[in-house]
Scaffold this active site. Structure first.
Site, PDB file in Angstrom:
ATOM      1  N   SER A 143       0.857  -1.216   0.156  1.00 19.96           N
ATOM      2  CA  SER A 143       0.140   0.102  -0.021  1.00 19.96           C
ATOM      3  C   SER A 143       0.971   1.223  -0.015  1.00 19.96           C
ATOM      4  CB  SER A 143      -1.162  -0.106   1.165  1.00 19.96           C
ATOM      5  OG  SER A 143      -1.713   1.029   1.174  1.00 19.96           O
ATOM      6  N   THR A 144       0.812   2.056   1.105  1.00 23.30           N
ATOM      7  CA  THR A 144       1.453   3.419   0.995  1.00 23.30           C
ATOM      8  C   THR A 144       2.969   3.208   1.022  1.00 23.30           C
ATOM      9  OG1 THR A 144      -0.414   4.371   2.405  1.00 23.30           O
ATOM     10  CG2 THR A 144       1.488   5.522   2.209  1.00 23.30           C
ATOM     11  N   HIS A 171      -2.582  -1.343  -3.304  1.00 22.05           N
ATOM     12  CA  HIS A 171      -3.830  -0.540  -2.757  1.00 22.05           C
ATOM     13  C   HIS A 171      -3.569   1.013  -3.737  1.00 22.05           C
ATOM     14  CE1 HIS A 171      -4.328  -2.179   1.260  1.00 22.05           C
ATOM     15  NE2 HIS A 171      -4.880  -2.700   0.321  1.00 22.05           N
ATOM     16  N   MET A 226      -0.514   1.484   5.450  1.00 27.46           N
ATOM     17  CA  MET A 226      -1.087   1.533   6.504  1.00 27.46           C
ATOM     18  C   MET A 226      -2.219   0.865   6.406  1.00 27.46           C
ATOM     19  SD  MET A 226      -2.909   5.142   5.089  1.00 27.46           S
ATOM     20  CE  MET A 226      -4.247   5.221   6.237  1.00 27.46           C
ATOM     21  N   ASP A 246      -4.878  -4.841   6.188  1.00 23.68           N
ATOM     22  CA  ASP A 246      -5.224  -5.607   5.222  1.00 23.68           C
ATOM     23  C   ASP A 246      -4.483  -6.587   4.888  1.00 23.68           C
ATOM     24  OD1 ASP A 246      -7.034  -6.461   3.296  1.00 23.68           O
ATOM     25  OD2 ASP A 246      -6.003  -5.028   1.657  1.00 23.68           O
TER      26      ASP A 246
END
Length: 348
Positions: free
Chosen positions: A159-160, A185, A277, A280
């Site tokens: 993700s991030t 993501h 973050m 998930d």
């Protein structure tokens, strides 16, 4: 907790007002100012000392990429880019992430303003606490030599900070790499550009996943997002499966769906949790490990945001933490049928 100070930089008064409205109710954030272009932003940064910026990619007098490059070189600070999801806009967003932006979110069309920026406050808080990558080239990792595939596939969630992490990991992949599925993501409009970017820079083939595509060596499949999650269909050989369903853990595509789908073939799986973050994928990774998969997480020192890997490590889903500069070597060793030779690399 002291509220994070946000400066909004966008040439559109409508977008500035929308962002301010979305952030107003969150006590963790205070909007300290707005700027309509980079020149005004430079003065506001000096005067207001914000903790984090939202920055539009396309602005008059100086575009956001030029300003971001100067900012990260002269006064590095967390930046969340706001970009259109057109092909041009998504390419610019990916360039912004490579220049050091923490994250990039899609700029809304005016027919769906109310549904936009719903998670922006959470993202800005995480960005304000993120670890910034040092300016300059990322770690250079030479592709592995003499890789012989042992039949295992690789599943990656990120993700991030994931754009930089994935580019670092995949740079160590050989042409006959293990079949790899990635859930990153990212807005749908950015994912196609990201697949093209990776395919042009990496040795193996990288493409958006197609429903029914077999998991073959030399292939890296990226979740296409939009209405679909990416999953594994445990056929022989296993295949990509696109699943049209609701968001999981607030995401579509979701790492949870990808990892969960592979539990029936866990003994043939290596799963990896990269920077991001939230949580998930952590619970599904734990089930994968319990069923016989090998499970790794990126270490805290090399993560932009240590949320997803931390969650995986804390519940025992990941067996160990690995620096991103050594992740490709660790993954390939678990997927190799014999001892491999690795060229030297620099950086973690």
């Amino acid at each position: 907790m002291t509220p994070k100070r946000v400066l909004i930089v966008d040439d559109s008064p409508t977008i500035r007002a929308l962002i301010r409205t979305k952030l107003a109710a969150d006590p963790r954030i205070v909007v300290v100012g707005e700027a309509s272009d980079p020149f005004e932003a430079r003065e506001k940064i000096k005067a207001l000392s914000p903790d984090v910026l939202t920055l539009d990619v396309e602005m008059p007098r100086m575009n956001g990429l030029e300003f971001l490059e100067k900012l990260m070189r002269l006064r590095p600070m967390p930046v969340v880019m706001i970009s259109t999801e057109t092909q041009k806009g998504s390419a610019a967003a990916l360039e912004a992430l490579s220049l050091g932006a923490v994250e990039c979110v899609g700029k809304p069309s005016f027919d769906r303003l109310s549904d936009t920026f719903l998670n922006l406050a959470e993202l800005l808080v995480a960005a304000a606490n993120a670890r910034l990558r040092s300016p300059g080239p990322r770690a250079q990792i030479a592709p592995a030599e003499d890789f012989k595939w042992n039949g295992k596939c690789v599943l990656i969630g990120s993700s991030t900070g994931g754009v930089d992490a994935l580019e670092t990991l995949l740079s160590g992949y050989p042409r006959n790499c293990p079949p790899t599925l990635i859930t990153q993501h990212m807005p749908e409009g950015f994912l196609a550009s990201f697949a093209r970017r990776l395919d042009g820079r990496m040795v193996p083939t990288v493409e958006l996943a197609r429903d029914g595509a077999p998991l073959l060596p030399g292939k890296v499949y990226l979740a296409p997002g939009g209405d679909y999650h990416l999953a594994v269909s445990p056929a022989d050989p296993p295949r990509c499966k696109l699943v049209a369903s609701d968001k999981r853990n607030g995401h579509r595509p979701s790492v949870e769906v990808l990892f969960e789908s592979a539990v029936p073939i866990a003994q043939k799986v290596v799963s990896v949790m990269l920077t991001g973050m939230g949580r998930d994928g952590a619970e599904a990774m734990k089930r994968l490990r319990q069923a016989g998969a090998r499970c790794l997480a990126q270490d805290e020192a090399t993560c932009v945001v240590f949320g997803m890997p931390r969650a995986a490590l804390e519940i025992g889903a990941a067996e160990k933490a690995v620096p991103i500069g050594k992740m490709s070597q660790s993954v390939l060793q678990l997927c190799a049928g014999s001892q491999m030779q690795f060229k030297s690399s620099r950086g973690e």
